[in-house]
Design an enzyme around this catalytic site. Structure first.
Site, PDB file in Angstrom:
ATOM      1  N   LYS A   1       0.829  -1.224   0.000  1.00 17.28           N
ATOM      2  CA  LYS A   1       0.000   0.000   0.000  1.00 17.28           C
ATOM      3  C   LYS A   1       0.851   1.258   0.000  1.00 17.28           C
ATOM      4  O   LYS A   1       0.427   2.301  -0.500  1.00 17.28           O
ATOM      5  CB  LYS A   1      -1.002  -0.018   1.156  1.00 17.28           C
ATOM      6  CG  LYS A   1      -0.414   0.097   2.567  1.00 17.28           C
ATOM      7  CD  LYS A   1      -0.170   1.505   3.050  1.00 17.28           C
ATOM      8  CE  LYS A   1       0.658   1.527   4.321  1.00 17.28           C
ATOM      9  NZ  LYS A   1       0.997   2.866   4.784  1.00 17.28           N
TER      10      LYS A   1
ATOM     11  N   THR B   1      -4.083   5.402   3.551  1.00 13.83           N
ATOM     12  CA  THR B   1      -2.804   5.977   3.120  1.00 13.83           C
ATOM     13  C   THR B   1      -2.949   6.716   1.796  1.00 13.83           C
ATOM     14  O   THR B   1      -2.370   7.788   1.611  1.00 13.83           O
ATOM     15  CB  THR B   1      -1.730   4.869   3.014  1.00 13.83           C
ATOM     16  OG1 THR B   1      -1.792   4.061   4.187  1.00 13.83           O
ATOM     17  CG2 THR B   1      -0.343   5.457   2.905  1.00 13.83           C
TER      18      THR B   1
HETATM   19  O1  LIG Z   1       2.839   8.020   6.421  1.00  9.33           O
HETATM   20  P1  LIG Z   1       2.940   6.712   5.668  1.00  9.33           P
HETATM   21  O2  LIG Z   1       2.731   6.883   4.204  1.00  9.33           O
HETATM   22  O3  LIG Z   1       4.193   5.983   6.043  1.00  9.33           O
HETATM   23  O4  LIG Z   1       1.725   5.801   6.167  1.00  9.33           O
HETATM   24  C1  LIG Z   1       1.494   5.662   7.524  1.00  9.33           C
HETATM   25  C2  LIG Z   1       0.749   4.395   7.889  1.00  9.33           C
HETATM   26  O5  LIG Z   1       1.384   3.257   7.375  1.00  9.33           O
HETATM   27  C3  LIG Z   1      -0.706   4.420   7.561  1.00  9.33           C
HETATM   28  O6  LIG Z   1      -1.324   3.262   8.048  1.00  9.33           O
END
Ligand SMILES: O=P(O)(O)OC[C@H](O)CO
Ligand SMILES: NC(=O)c1ccc[n+]([C@@H]2O[C@H](COP(=O)([O-])OP(=O)(O)OC[C@H]3O[C@@H](n4cnc5c(N)ncnc54)[C@H](O)[C@@H]3O)[C@@H](O)[C@H]2O)c1
Length: 333
Positions: A190, A247
């Site tokens: 993701k 995300t």
């Molecule tokens: O800020 P990111 O893109 O690393 O995403 C944060 C978390 O994984 C969201 O669940």
């Protein structure tokens, strides 16, 4: 149960707060003594979670031996690509009765191993003592107590239930799942898809495009996950579609923000600055996820496009043209 969170970044600090709020005795290890001192005296992590008051019961240390001494649960809060080196350094202080909980959402670039595999490789711990925590959990939202759910993945269901209790608060609700592979690949892929969404938003594209990327990104995640041994239902759950949506949609996401900057035409260095030096795991994991897909003979066109933008100099408009120029196919294969 004594817990220690190794790594005082935004998510490590937030998870330490969750554990204390859940009534679990917890300490946190910060690399820099000045940060440990700030957490102990001001009850704040000014570098990663400025303005959020941490529980007074959370004790920070910068000495590894002191951090790990007597810990039953070792929560690993350092970025994916540094996990192996950190575990190697901590090894003299790790014992055979510790349970490891990985927070990192990535795949190691040098080995294409998932984080649970890296933990097993370095520590020799059996699967029953290795868990992962993954879900739609933007740190800043969880840190202020906004309701969120997550998944604790562990091959040993009994241990997952014990961890579930240790991490449960009135704002943070963990579910258990024995499908560790699905939880880990959902979280790693993701980040790559969030980079793609950021890129699309950065060039000014709207909701139809974003919904297409999210949905086809999920298709890509399921194809790879199932080939690697995951349960498709895990990827339809919180650690899959839940995290993907949070995300890809949130301006709080470092991966989305990084991609947005690239979409605006910024350089990799400028995109890095846009995330305030915090880790955007997908930038490195797009390479390892692509390599893993190659290993399983799985088609991952979005991941491939993100990899080419991040590492091969392809522009975002060129990546879009490449994706739309692919051969036509049925939606479900
Ligand atoms: O800020 P990111 O893109 O690393 O995403 C944060 C978390 O994984 C969201 O669940
Ligand atoms: N921030 C979130 O919202 C969030 C939510 C869920 C999961 N995660 C995942 O948690 C992991 C950690 O992310 P984060 O948000 O805390 O990152 P961050 O960038 O906020 O902090 C990373 C922490 O690791 C430390 N660190 C960096 N390189 C290191 C190294 N080589 N050795 C030792 N320590 C090192 C930093 O000093 C910092 O304390 C990532 O895999 C991320 O995908 C983050």
């Amino acid at each position: 149960m004594q817990a220690v969170v190794m790594g005082a970044g935004s998510w490590g600090t937030t998870v330490a707060k969750v554990l204390v709020d859940a009534g679990t005795p917890t300490r946190i290890w910060a690399r820099r003594p000045a940060l440990a001192e700030a957490i102990n005296t001001a009850h704040e992590n000014p570098d990663y979670l400025a303005g959020i008051i941490l529980p007074a019961a959370l004790h920070a240390v910068s000495d590894v031996a002191e951090a790990l001494d007597g810990a039953d649960v070792v929560v690993l809060g350092v970025p994916s690509q540094s996990l192996r080196a950190n575990l190697e350094a901590w090894k003299p202080h790790l014992t055979d009765d510790m349970t490891f909980v990985s927070l990192a959402k990535g795949v190691e670039t040098s080995t294409v191993m998932r984080m649970s595999e890296v933990i097993a490789d370095v520590t020799g711990a059996p699967p029953e003592r290795i868990a992962v925590l993954s879900g739609p959990n933007l740190a800043k939202e969880v840190a202020v107590g906004q309701p969120a759910a997550t998944v604790i993945g562990c091959a040993d269901e009994r241990r997952a239930v014990d961890l579930q209790e240790a991490f449960s608060t009135n704002y943070f609700r963990p579910y258990t799942n024995t499908d560790v592979i699905g939880c880990e690949l959902g979280g790693a892929v993701k980040n790559v898809i969030a980079l793609a969404c950021g890129m699309a938003a950065g060039v000014g594209l709207g909701q139809n495009t974003l919904a297409t990327i999210i949905t086809r990104g999920l298709a890509e995640t399921i194809r790879l996950g199932v080939a690697a041994g995951a349960d498709a239902q895990t990827l339809a759950g919180l650690a899959g579609v839940g995290d993907l949506v949070a995300t890809c949609a949130s301006p709080l996401s470092r991966n989305r923000t990084f991609g947005f900057a690239l979409g605006e035409g910024k350089t990799l260095e400028e995109a890095q600055a846009a995330t305030n030096g915090q880790v955007a795991e997908g930038v490195k994991s797009c390479s390892s996820v692509r390599a893993l897909a190659e290993q399983y003979g799985v088609d991952v066109p979005l991941t491939d496009a993100v990899h080419q933008v991040c590492h091969d100099g392809l522009s975002v408009p060129e990546a879009i043209a490449m994706l739309l120029g692919r051969s036509r196919k049925p939606e479900i294969r």
